[in-house]
Structure formats: C-alpha cells, structure tokens
Design a protein around this motif. Structure first.
Motif, PDB file in Angstrom:
ATOM      1  N   SER A  38       0.852  -1.194   0.000  1.00  0.00           N
ATOM      2  CA  SER A  38       0.000   0.000   0.000  1.00  0.00           C
ATOM      3  C   SER A  38       0.883   1.237   0.000  1.00  0.00           C
ATOM      4  CB  SER A  38      -0.942   0.016   1.211  1.00  0.00           C
ATOM      5  OG  SER A  38      -0.201   0.026   2.411  1.00  0.00           O
ATOM      6  N   CYS A  39       0.378   2.316  -0.561  1.00  0.00           N
ATOM      7  CA  CYS A  39       1.122   3.581  -0.526  1.00  0.00           C
ATOM      8  C   CYS A  39       0.171   4.748  -0.786  1.00  0.00           C
ATOM      9  CB  CYS A  39       2.275   3.583  -1.516  1.00  0.00           C
ATOM     10  SG  CYS A  39       1.804   3.600  -3.242  1.00  0.00           S
ATOM     11  N   PHE A  40       0.625   5.921  -0.354  1.00  0.00           N
ATOM     12  CA  PHE A  40      -0.107   7.167  -0.581  1.00  0.00           C
ATOM     13  C   PHE A  40       0.215   7.722  -1.955  1.00  0.00           C
ATOM     14  CE2 PHE A  40      -0.114   7.498   4.124  1.00  0.00           C
ATOM     15  CZ  PHE A  40      -1.443   7.852   4.333  1.00  0.00           C
ATOM     16  N   SER A  41      -0.738   8.444  -2.533  1.00  0.00           N
ATOM     17  CA  SER A  41      -0.470   9.250  -3.717  1.00  0.00           C
ATOM     18  C   SER A  41       0.405  10.431  -3.298  1.00  0.00           C
ATOM     19  CB  SER A  41      -1.781   9.758  -4.335  1.00  0.00           C
ATOM     20  OG  SER A  41      -2.494  10.558  -3.403  1.00  0.00           O
ATOM     21  N   ALA A  42       1.004  11.099  -4.255  1.00  0.00           N
ATOM     22  CA  ALA A  42       1.908  12.214  -3.960  1.00  0.00           C
ATOM     23  C   ALA A  42       1.235  13.312  -3.142  1.00  0.00           C
ATOM     24  CB  ALA A  42       2.470  12.787  -5.255  1.00  0.00           C
ATOM     25  N   ASP A  43      -0.055  13.545  -3.377  1.00  0.00           N
ATOM     26  CA  ASP A  43      -0.751  14.605  -2.639  1.00  0.00           C
ATOM     27  C   ASP A  43      -1.326  14.129  -1.307  1.00  0.00           C
ATOM     28  OD1 ASP A  43      -3.000  13.141  -3.355  1.00  0.00           O
ATOM     29  OD2 ASP A  43      -3.834  14.683  -4.664  1.00  0.00           O
ATOM     30  N   GLY A  44      -1.211  12.810  -1.031  1.00  0.00           N
ATOM     31  CA  GLY A  44      -1.682  12.264   0.232  1.00  0.00           C
ATOM     32  C   GLY A  44      -3.178  12.035   0.313  1.00  0.00           C
ATOM     33  N   ASN A  45      -3.906  12.296  -0.763  1.00  0.00           N
ATOM     34  CA  ASN A  45      -5.366  12.179  -0.737  1.00  0.00           C
ATOM     35  C   ASN A  45      -5.890  10.808  -1.140  1.00  0.00           C
ATOM     36  OD1 ASN A  45      -5.995  14.790   0.147  1.00  0.00           O
ATOM     37  ND2 ASN A  45      -5.503  15.576  -1.896  1.00  0.00           N
ATOM     38  N   ARG A  46      -5.052   9.986  -1.711  1.00  0.00           N
ATOM     39  CA  ARG A  46      -5.447   8.657  -2.158  1.00  0.00           C
ATOM     40  C   ARG A  46      -4.469   7.622  -1.604  1.00  0.00           C
ATOM     41  NH1 ARG A  46      -9.110  11.404  -3.574  1.00  0.00           N
ATOM     42  NH2 ARG A  46      -9.978  11.754  -5.621  1.00  0.00           N
ATOM     43  N   VAL A  47      -4.955   6.391  -1.485  1.00  0.00           N
ATOM     44  CA  VAL A  47      -4.123   5.252  -1.133  1.00  0.00           C
ATOM     45  C   VAL A  47      -4.397   4.171  -2.167  1.00  0.00           C
ATOM     46  CG1 VAL A  47      -3.800   3.368   0.538  1.00  0.00           C
ATOM     47  CG2 VAL A  47      -4.058   5.715   1.347  1.00  0.00           C
ATOM     48  N   ILE A  48      -3.353   3.496  -2.606  1.00  0.00           N
ATOM     49  CA  ILE A  48      -3.528   2.327  -3.454  1.00  0.00           C
ATOM     50  C   ILE A  48      -3.070   1.119  -2.656  1.00  0.00           C
ATOM     51  CG2 ILE A  48      -1.287   2.543  -4.600  1.00  0.00           C
ATOM     52  CD1 ILE A  48      -2.701   1.473  -7.162  1.00  0.00           C
ATOM     53  N   SER A  49      -3.769  -0.003  -2.838  1.00  0.00           N
ATOM     54  CA  SER A  49      -3.413  -1.233  -2.140  1.00  0.00           C
ATOM     55  C   SER A  49      -3.458  -2.398  -3.120  1.00  0.00           C
ATOM     56  CB  SER A  49      -4.358  -1.488  -0.969  1.00  0.00           C
ATOM     57  OG  SER A  49      -5.702  -1.546  -1.394  1.00  0.00           O
ATOM     58  N   ALA A  50      -2.572  -3.383  -2.903  1.00  0.00           N
ATOM     59  CA  ALA A  50      -2.504  -4.586  -3.727  1.00  0.00           C
ATOM     60  C   ALA A  50      -2.660  -5.797  -2.816  1.00  0.00           C
ATOM     61  CB  ALA A  50      -1.180  -4.646  -4.471  1.00  0.00           C
ATOM     62  N   SER A  51      -3.449  -6.772  -3.257  1.00  0.00           N
ATOM     63  CA  SER A  51      -3.824  -7.873  -2.378  1.00  0.00           C
ATOM     64  C   SER A  51      -3.721  -9.241  -3.044  1.00  0.00           C
ATOM     65  CB  SER A  51      -5.273  -7.661  -1.911  1.00  0.00           C
ATOM     66  OG  SER A  51      -5.774  -8.777  -1.232  1.00  0.00           O
ATOM     67  N   ASP A  52      -3.617 -10.261  -2.191  1.00  0.00           N
ATOM     68  CA  ASP A  52      -3.664 -11.643  -2.648  1.00  0.00           C
ATOM     69  C   ASP A  52      -5.038 -12.005  -3.215  1.00  0.00           C
ATOM     70  OD1 ASP A  52      -1.050 -12.050  -1.906  1.00  0.00           O
ATOM     71  OD2 ASP A  52      -1.510 -13.238  -0.131  1.00  0.00           O
ATOM     72  N   ASP A  53      -6.034 -11.146  -3.045  1.00  0.00           N
ATOM     73  CA  ASP A  53      -7.358 -11.413  -3.619  1.00  0.00           C
ATOM     74  C   ASP A  53      -7.415 -11.084  -5.108  1.00  0.00           C
ATOM     75  OD1 ASP A  53      -7.582  -8.624  -3.725  1.00  0.00           O
ATOM     76  OD2 ASP A  53      -9.258  -8.511  -2.329  1.00  0.00           O
ATOM     77  N   ARG A  54      -6.257 -10.788  -5.671  1.00  0.00           N
ATOM     78  CA  ARG A  54      -6.092 -10.506  -7.100  1.00  0.00           C
ATOM     79  C   ARG A  54      -6.695  -9.164  -7.509  1.00  0.00           C
ATOM     80  NH1 ARG A  54      -6.785 -16.064  -6.665  1.00  0.00           N
ATOM     81  NH2 ARG A  54      -5.128 -17.276  -7.645  1.00  0.00           N
ATOM     82  N   THR A  55      -6.673  -8.214  -6.573  1.00  0.00           N
ATOM     83  CA  THR A  55      -7.145  -6.871  -6.899  1.00  0.00           C
ATOM     84  C   THR A  55      -6.163  -5.823  -6.400  1.00  0.00           C
ATOM     85  OG1 THR A  55      -8.392  -6.501  -4.847  1.00  0.00           O
ATOM     86  CG2 THR A  55      -9.572  -7.559  -6.681  1.00  0.00           C
ATOM     87  N   ALA A  56      -6.233  -4.675  -7.026  1.00  0.00           N
ATOM     88  CA  ALA A  56      -5.637  -3.442  -6.518  1.00  0.00           C
ATOM     89  C   ALA A  56      -6.791  -2.471  -6.365  1.00  0.00           C
ATOM     90  CB  ALA A  56      -4.587  -2.894  -7.481  1.00  0.00           C
ATOM     91  N   ARG A  57      -6.752  -1.708  -5.289  1.00  0.00           N
ATOM     92  CA  ARG A  57      -7.847  -0.773  -5.023  1.00  0.00           C
ATOM     93  C   ARG A  57      -7.301   0.609  -4.728  1.00  0.00           C
ATOM     94  NH1 ARG A  57     -12.536  -4.212  -2.157  1.00  0.00           N
ATOM     95  NH2 ARG A  57     -12.016  -6.199  -3.093  1.00  0.00           N
ATOM     96  N   ILE A  58      -8.045   1.611  -5.160  1.00  0.00           N
ATOM     97  CA  ILE A  58      -7.718   2.997  -4.837  1.00  0.00           C
ATOM     98  C   ILE A  58      -8.766   3.490  -3.856  1.00  0.00           C
ATOM     99  CG2 ILE A  58      -7.450   5.345  -5.715  1.00  0.00           C
ATOM    100  CD1 ILE A  58      -6.467   4.132  -8.347  1.00  0.00           C
ATOM    101  N   TRP A  59      -8.285   4.118  -2.790  1.00  0.00           N
ATOM    102  CA  TRP A  59      -9.128   4.582  -1.693  1.00  0.00           C
ATOM    103  C   TRP A  59      -8.972   6.081  -1.506  1.00  0.00           C
ATOM    104  CZ3 TRP A  59     -11.437   0.377   0.824  1.00  0.00           C
ATOM    105  CH2 TRP A  59     -10.832  -0.869   0.631  1.00  0.00           C
ATOM    106  N   ASP A  60     -10.019   6.713  -1.005  1.00  0.00           N
ATOM    107  CA  ASP A  60      -9.929   8.096  -0.547  1.00  0.00           C
ATOM    108  C   ASP A  60      -9.322   8.040   0.856  1.00  0.00           C
ATOM    109  OD1 ASP A  60     -10.706  10.519   0.931  1.00  0.00           O
ATOM    110  OD2 ASP A  60     -11.861  11.001  -0.863  1.00  0.00           O
ATOM    111  N   ALA A  61      -8.140   8.613   1.026  1.00  0.00           N
ATOM    112  CA  ALA A  61      -7.434   8.536   2.308  1.00  0.00           C
ATOM    113  C   ALA A  61      -8.130   9.322   3.410  1.00  0.00           C
ATOM    114  CB  ALA A  61      -6.001   9.045   2.147  1.00  0.00           C
TER     115      ALA A  61
END
Length: 87
Positions: A38-61
């Motif tokens: 998981s990591c933050f976007s450069a502006d800190g407003n989003r998070v991306i995550s990668a999982s063993d469930d075979r997905t990557a998700r973008i979240w509102d931080a």
C-alpha cells in the motif's frame, strides 16, 4: 506528508496511522485476502493497495471510501505505486 503512514496487513485491512501520536486514524476494509502493498499518492489524498485477492484498489485517504478496483484474473497483485504526474 510525514505525519501519516499507511500499512498493508495480512488480516485484509489497510491502516492509516498518525506518526506523532501512534494512533490509528482510519481503516480501509474491503479486500478478501492478505494485503501485500500500500502507498499514498503524492498529494496524500489517495491510497492504493494490492492484495492476494487478485485486486488493486484505490481509496480516498480522508474518508476511507473505495474509489476504484482493478481485478487481475489469475494473478496476485504483489506490489503497487502511483506514477508521478508529468506536465
């Protein structure tokens, strides 16, 4: 922003922590298997995550809302990052 960190956890949860107080600020729940990265976007407003469930998700931080989901049929998403914006 060095005031927050994001962690990827085997319990399927992404967590955002306050580095000064050590307090949990937000949980990002929705993955169906261990979260590998998981990591933050450069502006800190989003998070991306990668999982063993075979997905990557973008979240509102700020709210914890899932904004996007990317599925990888037969492949586990083991790492993720945001690409810097170029003018």
């Amino acid at each position: 922003n060095d005031k927050l960190i994001v962690t990827a956890c085997r319990d399927k949860i992404v967590r955002i922590w306050d580095t000064l107080s050590g307090q949990l600020k937000r949980t990002l729940a929705g993955h169906q298997d261990s979260v590998r990265s998981s990591c933050f976007s450069a502006d800190g407003n989003r998070v991306i995550s990668a999982s063993d469930d075979r997905t990557a998700r973008i979240w509102d931080a700020n709210t914890g809302e899932m904004l996007s989901e990317f599925s990888f049929n037969n492949n586990i998403a083991s790492s993720c990052d945001f690409t810097p914006l170029h003018p």
